[in-house]
Design a protein around this motif. Structure first.
Motif, short mmCIF file in Angstrom:
data_model
loop_
_atom_site.label_atom_id
_atom_site.label_comp_id
_atom_site.label_asym_id
_atom_site.label_seq_id
_atom_site.Cartn_x
_atom_site.Cartn_y
_atom_site.Cartn_z
N GLU A 27 -3.66 -58.49 80.76
CA GLU A 27 -2.87 -57.46 80.08
C GLU A 27 -2.47 -57.94 78.68
O GLU A 27 -2.52 -57.19 77.70
CB GLU A 27 -1.62 -57.15 80.91
CG GLU A 27 -0.83 -55.98 80.38
CD GLU A 27 0.41 -55.67 81.23
OE1 GLU A 27 1.35 -55.10 80.67
OE2 GLU A 27 0.41 -56.00 82.44
N SER A 28 -2.12 -59.22 78.58
CA SER A 28 -1.74 -59.80 77.29
C SER A 28 -2.92 -59.77 76.33
O SER A 28 -2.76 -59.43 75.15
CB SER A 28 -1.25 -61.24 77.49
OG SER A 28 -1.02 -61.86 76.25
N ARG A 29 -4.11 -60.14 76.83
CA ARG A 29 -5.31 -60.10 75.98
C ARG A 29 -5.61 -58.67 75.52
O ARG A 29 -5.97 -58.44 74.35
CB ARG A 29 -6.50 -60.68 76.74
CG ARG A 29 -6.44 -62.17 76.85
CD ARG A 29 -7.65 -62.72 77.57
NE ARG A 29 -7.52 -64.16 77.76
CZ ARG A 29 -8.11 -64.85 78.68
NH1 ARG A 29 -8.91 -64.24 79.56
NH2 ARG A 29 -7.94 -66.15 78.78
N GLN A 32 -3.17 -57.79 72.89
CA GLN A 32 -3.50 -58.47 71.64
C GLN A 32 -4.67 -57.78 70.93
O GLN A 32 -4.68 -57.63 69.73
CB GLN A 32 -3.80 -59.96 71.89
CG GLN A 32 -2.56 -60.78 72.14
CD GLN A 32 -2.89 -62.25 72.38
OE1 GLN A 32 -4.04 -62.65 72.47
NE2 GLN A 32 -1.84 -63.06 72.50
#
Length: 145
Positions: A27-29, A32
């Motif tokens: 999710e973070s990737r 980003q």
């Protein structure tokens, strides 16, 4: 975290934490990636904004120059109109003066013609008198011979 309490073994808890960590990392990737895409869009939009502001400033400057040139042209046109009016008045005066001078010249020519006629007439009379005198002189001479 409360879901971990429902799991019984530490391996299940560790597996659940790893799965949660992997999901959060994914999710973070994704976030980003979206952020990079949005930052690129923002950069492009900012460049476009700067470009449009520059074009707008150029357009305002061009309009200002055109307005200034228009005012200068209007002043020049007013000056030319005033000069043309003065020239028209001057030309009318010159035409009137030419007509008057033409009439004076015509009268002078007529007077000169009349004077020449008067001068010719006395010469004609003088010629007659001289001729008569000469004829009488010849007649007197004939009488003498």
């Amino acid at each position: 975290m409360q879901a971990l309490n429902t799991l019984s073994t530490p391996e299940e808890k560790l597996a659940a934490l790893c799965k949660k960590y992997a999901d959060l990392l994914e999710e973070s990737r994704n976030v980003q990636k979206q952020m990079k895409i949005l930052q690129k869009k923002q950069t492009l939009i900012m460049k476009e904004k700067v470009h449009l502001q520059s074009e707008h400033s150029k357009a305002i400057l061009a309009r200002s120059k055109l307005e200034s040139l228009c005012r200068e042209l209007q002043r020049h046109n007013r000056t030319l109109k005033a000069q043309m009016e003065q020239h028209d008045i001057h030309n009318a005066k010159l035409q009137q003066e030419n007509m008057e001078l033409g009439e004076k010249l015509k009268k002078l020519i007529e007077q000169y013609s009349l004077r020449e006629e008067v001068k010719v007439f006395p010469l004609f009379i003088q010629d007659l008198i001289i001729t008569k005198t000469f004829l009488s002189f010849i007649a007197n001479l004939e009488l003498l011979f």
